[in-house]
Design an enzyme around this catalytic site. Sequence first.
Site, mmCIF file in Angstrom:
data_model
loop_
_atom_site.group_PDB
_atom_site.id
_atom_site.type_symbol
_atom_site.label_atom_id
_atom_site.label_comp_id
_atom_site.label_asym_id
_atom_site.label_seq_id
_atom_site.Cartn_x
_atom_site.Cartn_y
_atom_site.Cartn_z
ATOM 1 N N GLY A 67 -8.350 -7.225 4.470
ATOM 2 C CA GLY A 67 -9.154 -7.186 5.686
ATOM 3 C C GLY A 67 -8.564 -7.939 6.871
ATOM 4 N N TYR A 85 11.106 -35.681 -17.139
ATOM 5 C CA TYR A 85 9.658 -35.500 -17.187
ATOM 6 C C TYR A 85 9.036 -35.588 -15.804
ATOM 7 C CZ TYR A 85 9.122 -40.559 -16.629
ATOM 8 O OH TYR A 85 9.152 -41.833 -16.130
ATOM 9 N N ARG A 92 -3.390 -1.579 -6.389
ATOM 10 C CA ARG A 92 -2.581 -2.798 -6.283
ATOM 11 C C ARG A 92 -2.996 -3.710 -7.418
ATOM 12 N NH1 ARG A 92 -5.842 -4.599 -0.931
ATOM 13 N NH2 ARG A 92 -7.776 -5.150 -1.951
ATOM 14 N N HIS A 100 -15.594 -8.305 1.154
ATOM 15 C CA HIS A 100 -14.610 -9.261 1.647
ATOM 16 C C HIS A 100 -14.876 -10.654 1.097
ATOM 17 C CE1 HIS A 100 -13.168 -12.263 4.540
ATOM 18 N NE2 HIS A 100 -12.089 -11.509 4.518
ATOM 19 N N MET A 111 -5.787 -7.240 8.548
ATOM 20 C CA MET A 111 -5.191 -6.359 9.559
ATOM 21 C C MET A 111 -6.047 -5.112 9.706
ATOM 22 S SD MET A 111 -1.177 -6.851 8.848
ATOM 23 C CE MET A 111 -1.331 -6.451 7.142
ATOM 24 N N CYS A 129 6.812 -39.941 -10.676
ATOM 25 C CA CYS A 129 5.423 -40.348 -10.872
ATOM 26 C C CYS A 129 4.620 -40.306 -9.592
ATOM 27 C CB CYS A 129 5.353 -41.724 -11.511
ATOM 28 S SG CYS A 129 6.075 -43.014 -10.486
ATOM 29 N N SER A 177 12.285 -43.722 -12.309
ATOM 30 C CA SER A 177 11.140 -42.866 -12.025
ATOM 31 C C SER A 177 11.016 -42.734 -10.516
ATOM 32 C CB SER A 177 9.865 -43.476 -12.619
ATOM 33 O OG SER A 177 8.758 -42.674 -12.291
ATOM 34 N N LYS A 210 0.841 -1.201 0.000
ATOM 35 C CA LYS A 210 0.000 0.000 0.000
ATOM 36 C C LYS A 210 0.871 1.244 0.000
ATOM 37 C CE LYS A 210 -3.726 -0.502 2.462
ATOM 38 N NZ LYS A 210 -4.337 -0.754 3.782
ATOM 39 N N ARG A 217 -3.161 3.137 8.440
ATOM 40 C CA ARG A 217 -3.550 1.971 7.652
ATOM 41 C C ARG A 217 -2.433 0.933 7.629
ATOM 42 N NH1 ARG A 217 -4.699 4.664 1.958
ATOM 43 N NH2 ARG A 217 -6.002 2.810 1.672
ATOM 44 N N ASN A 240 5.920 -40.725 -3.370
ATOM 45 C CA ASN A 240 5.032 -41.057 -2.249
ATOM 46 C C ASN A 240 5.754 -41.991 -1.287
ATOM 47 O OD1 ASN A 240 3.144 -39.656 -3.724
ATOM 48 N ND2 ASN A 240 2.180 -41.498 -4.553
#
Length: 913
Positions: free
Chosen positions: A105, A890, A346, A481, A107, A870, A803, A26, A96, A807
């Site tokens: 909104g 890839y 902004r 908001h 702060m 993957c 590959s 701001k 501000r 996970n």
Amino acid sequence: MAKLVYFFGGGKAEGDAKMKELLGGKGANLAEMTNIGLPVPAGFTITTEVCTHYYDNNLQYPADLKAQIEEALAKTEAVMGAKFGDTENPLLVSCRSGARVSMPGMMDTVLNIGLNEATLQGLIKKTGNERFAWDSYRRFVQMFGDVVLGLKPQTKQEIDPFEHIMDELKHERKVENDSDLTVADLKELVVRFKKAVKDRTGKDFPEDAREQLYGAIGSVFDSWNNDRAVVYRRQYGYPASWGTAANICSMVFGNMGDDCATGVAFTRDPATGEKEFYGEYLINAQGEDVVAGIRTPKKIAELKKEMPEVYAQLDQIRGILEKHYRDVQDIEFTVQQGKLWMLQTRNGKRTGFAAVHFAVDMVDEGLITQNEAISVGRIPPDDLNQLLQPIFDPESKRKIIAEGKLLAKGINAGPGAATGVIKFFADDAESYVAGFKADAHGNRSPESRVILVRRETSPEDIRGMQAADGILTAFGGASSHAALVSRQMGKVCVVGCSALQIDYTARTVTVGSTVLKEGDFISIDGFTGEVMAGQAATRPSEVVSVLIDKTMKPSESTTYQKFARMMEWADSVRKLKIRTNADKPEQAEAAVAFGAEGIGLCRTEHMFFDHIVPMREMILAGSVADRKKALEKLLPFQRGDFEGLFRAMKGKPVTIRTLDPPLHEFLPHDAKGQAEMAAQMGVSVEVIEERVKALHEFNPMLGFRGCRLGIVYPEITEMQARAILEAAVNVKKEGIDVEPEIMIPLVGFLPELKSQAKLVHETAKKVFEEAGVTVPYQVGTMIELPRACIAAGDIAKEAQFFSFGTNDLTQTGLGMSRDDYGSFIRSYIEGDIVPKDPFQVIDFDGIGGLMKIGVERGRAQRTDIKIGICGEHGGEPDSVKFCHRIGLNYVSCSPFRVPIARLAAAQAALENK
Ligand code: ADP
Ligand code: MG
Ligand code: MG
């Protein structure tokens, strides 16, 4: 002496737009607007470093601060021709908040600082407008009381204490609107407000202007650490160390009469992306009225009629700002007695739709380059999700409307279609949604979806908004908001639906004669603003209709056309290839339509679930001969499945992983299922029970699975290799190219891979001889154990490709079970122990470090080895960028994430140029 305060005013500022880190967004933009000659009321910015100092030093300010503030205040007074705290000619200011990124909104801000009984008289004399002065004063007491003195609602049902007093007075005076209150009423209001302050805090409301100013500054800095700001920061990953700036800005007044107004606007439509001035304003009001959604404002187009000169100037500024910032701006303005003042600008928050429209349009307008258009600042990859999201099925919607269930129409503030059950409170929405789980494919049931229905939303509601599928409010406009936050979250949102009567106590929403209770279904259309009772069916997005369902022609959808052009630009710069994880021909085709260049992971076990009986026979077989018999039954099914995949992929590489999960996952665990299998196999139930029991494991994820299965039961690998290669041969004979890559899971030791590769090569030789046709194929491995990363050099002696199975690599590398980490990961994230959920975003330093070792050692052994990923991370933008940086070839992800991965890969290439 460190510079702590930056002045702006009189056409020149000490800061500029580049100084966002120091001045906050701001402050930096107020300075920039001042510098380019736009009308900005004078003021100054206290830097974010002061905020950081304040927190690092027990809430103490730097010693110099006061002197620097006084100096800047004097300059402000000189430019504005008024004096702060003066009883004849008082200057009023606002204080501000403003961090380097906008946190709408979250702060605090206080307006009209400097008013007390004495300066109030000065203001009356100066303006000759008693009503305005008292209106400003009551606003000030209210806002200061709320923000600085902390008079807030104590329970969620309670309304704001000041609102409560105001409502009482309006009731006593029998008036509807705030603006109907007389001067005498406003005076009474101030008395009652001040009494409430005294009752609650035990102290008198501060009269001294400087005490007010420094109190407000302290509150702005304190608001950096309030609960909602902390939640918001965590959600977007902004560190606490940034701090906020505090902007002191001379007041200009939109509440002096009917030649005054205040408004907010976007230089283009932030919901649809259309090139249309988009915004709202209120006559005779102060700024916060528009955003708070108390009165429903007018559309900016009406300003053209009501104040043609102001509108013309505003429209001109709209053009200046877009050219200057080269992006769509979100502005705040106030008109004081016919004069326009700019209070903020902004880059505008936008939906995924609007992001794509803006970016492509601005390239066409010559404002930005193609590479800028596809940058992360313009189009965050995850936002493309919105273009792939469903819309209401027109038939179902028509039917619902024909049944008279169209309740009302509000303002369409966040596009998409959402159906769910009504919740009235954010925390209820949050806990309700947390009680459901998505299925293995990420699908969620209709009952688990919530529409948050509120009079208006406030920053406290952010968690509930996150949990909801859609947000519906009775008040507020497209800049409220609710609208702002929904758009950023990509939620479906309808606001300002004034026909809704919401009763928070009874938990009902009433429209005419229809009463809906909490838990009833409601549907909202964020494209049109329509609100319907009941459940309307949804259908795919335009992009999906063109690409996947082929129910729309490209020429019928401008959204699709812009999406496609943007994707082409992305493809022209990215280095990473994008593959997909798919087990079925339809999935593969969808992924190819989205731009996939191969299959990175086909999980064969998914196919086995479709042929569960012979699969169970195979697992429960008592001898090798019996197992082979069962495998022979499975062979044609597998072959058929692979043929389908090869045909769908038309010569693109297809990586097929051999059987991976622990076998007991396929077995019947109930008496009925076991009896069936016993009958099928001609053995007693006891035998089946015994074998099922024998396969039980305490920790199956670290047990008998992956390549271990093929080592103990080589005939399984042989059958799978045969199915893959026979399918390849058959499809090749049809004249379609094939490129199978056979991938062995959970390898840690080179001999594991060697043994499996040998089986594949022997089988291949046989199959090719039998068919009289040869196809090119490769044998490679998953890298999903820490040992595999360390021993990657060794493993690459045999593996033709790698590959990363991130996970399992995350699971085994962190020693965190993917199925159990849910119980503590939230505490880990909230306690800043880990920055992100490591199963969503790669743990760059740890697991990422292992990957780097794997890449380096693998390539050192076999320079041209193809390496991909993957795991689920393959479709997550930050992880995709990481994969680019460590030099993978890839990434592979689920079909609907392919466009996101393409864009992320392009951004990675541009960011690392
Ligand atoms: P937020 O970041 O929450 O929008 P702002 O600091 O921008 O908070 O201020 C809240 C409202 O008050 C805005 O509508 C703004 O335009 C208005 N406002 C702030 N300072 C002034 C001022 N000096 N004169 C008039 N209105 C102001
Ligand atoms: Mg603002
Ligand atoms: Mg795995």
